[in-house]
Design an enzyme around this catalytic site. Sequence first.
Site, PDB file in Angstrom:
ATOM      1  N   LEU A  76       0.844  -1.190   0.000  1.00 59.91           N
ATOM      2  CA  LEU A  76       0.000   0.000   0.000  1.00 59.91           C
ATOM      3  C   LEU A  76       0.882   1.244   0.000  1.00 59.91           C
ATOM      4  O   LEU A  76       1.700   1.435   0.907  1.00 59.91           O
ATOM      5  CB  LEU A  76      -0.916  -0.002   1.230  1.00 59.91           C
ATOM      6  CG  LEU A  76      -1.880  -1.196   1.319  1.00 59.91           C
ATOM      7  CD1 LEU A  76      -2.632  -1.179   2.648  1.00 59.91           C
ATOM      8  CD2 LEU A  76      -2.867  -1.188   0.156  1.00 59.91           C
ATOM      9  N   SER A  99       7.119   5.912  -0.888  1.00 61.22           N
ATOM     10  CA  SER A  99       7.134   5.133   0.347  1.00 61.22           C
ATOM     11  C   SER A  99       5.883   4.270   0.372  1.00 61.22           C
ATOM     12  O   SER A  99       4.835   4.654  -0.168  1.00 61.22           O
ATOM     13  CB  SER A  99       7.173   6.049   1.584  1.00 61.22           C
ATOM     14  OG  SER A  99       7.409   5.289   2.757  1.00 61.22           O
ATOM     15  N   SER A 100       5.992   3.098   0.991  1.00 59.45           N
ATOM     16  CA  SER A 100       4.850   2.190   1.001  1.00 59.45           C
ATOM     17  C   SER A 100       4.931   1.243   2.179  1.00 59.45           C
ATOM     18  O   SER A 100       5.984   1.085   2.812  1.00 59.45           O
ATOM     19  CB  SER A 100       4.778   1.395  -0.306  1.00 59.45           C
ATOM     20  OG  SER A 100       5.879   0.518  -0.420  1.00 59.45           O
ATOM     21  N   SER A 101       3.811   0.594   2.440  1.00 60.07           N
ATOM     22  CA  SER A 101       3.742  -0.508   3.391  1.00 60.07           C
ATOM     23  C   SER A 101       3.769  -1.796   2.576  1.00 60.07           C
ATOM     24  O   SER A 101       2.829  -2.096   1.839  1.00 60.07           O
ATOM     25  CB  SER A 101       2.450  -0.420   4.221  1.00 60.07           C
ATOM     26  OG  SER A 101       2.305  -1.558   5.049  1.00 60.07           O
TER      27      SER A 101
END
Length: 373
Positions: A76, A99-101
């Site tokens: 995500l 940036s991500s999860s």
Amino acid sequence: MTDQAQLHQQLIDRMVIDGSLRTEPWRRAAVAVPRHEFLRGGYFRRVAGPQFHSAWEPVQAGDPDWLDGCYTDESLVTQVAGTIVPEDIRGPITREPTSSSTLPSLVLRMLEDLQVEDGHKVLEIGTGTGYSTALLCARLGDDNVTSIEYDPWVAARARTALGHLGTYPTLVTGDGLLGHDAGAPYDRAIATCGVRTVPAAWVEQTRPSGLILATVGGWLGSSELARLTVHEDGTASGPLLGGAVSFMLARPHTPPPLGLLPDLDDGTERETATGAEALDNWTARFVVQLAVPDAQRLTMQRDGHTEDVLVDVSTGSWATVYSDGGRWLVRQGGPDPLWDAVEEQFGRWCAAGAPALEEFTVTVTPDGQTIHW
């Protein structure tokens, strides 16, 4: 059981079934860490955008499908363009994610592959949202975890989320490529960002027989997870693990802007036996990347056909390859004939039987990094 608890358990069950969550200590850690706590700032969802572009629309905490999204096994996006977060906008935005999860199954697969044992000290490069940091803390204890984040805003959000859960590892804001010498030596090091070369600092700060888990890739977009063992002589080596693992490159390792393209009608043209298939296959592209590590790729429509273009900004060298009448042609210019290097490396790999990436070995010494099959 609440909706959140049910979604959390369903995610854990899926990871057990697919084999990414394999051992009881990591299963307990996964149960203890709710992913939604690290996504309270929202996330971006991909939507249809203009041609050749990805558009992203924000999903905010409290939106009807926010919680469901938190417990999908998907990466995500949490930031685009280096500074923009979901609460900053209303409606789609066509900028690149920064940036991500990471999808939970990959996070847990990597943590399993790290082969930690009780009492191990771990250096994590790339705190991100803090989700993987929390898993490490749940498994090993806060005092055994050091995590570094390059982006101050991302680091602050992770610190808040971790604190909300009562989790307090050593958090450092800075260049993760330098490691954190103050906490060395570490038993394990793990990177949640991609790197072109494994930094010497990680090897120096990991004790002999310790492990480094990092995704090694490059500017042509192919990468793979490597697990290196650190040796007494200060070198490290180990295999690629397979699985086509991909992470955003560490920001100091991202490519420079292409700028003004060279005149692609200039240069020397000839026929080539190596066509664009060398750039379209994941493993083949990894091989090509080793030959032209500073080249970037773009695809263009010119004169009624598709051209795959490689450009090395640092030297000004370039090559464009395209199909015409059933044969492949290459035209290249600049001081270094890029496609000559591609042909040589790709040909050697094919002659060796096109070995899989799991048959490659990464070696890091004080003089640099090499990858060979």
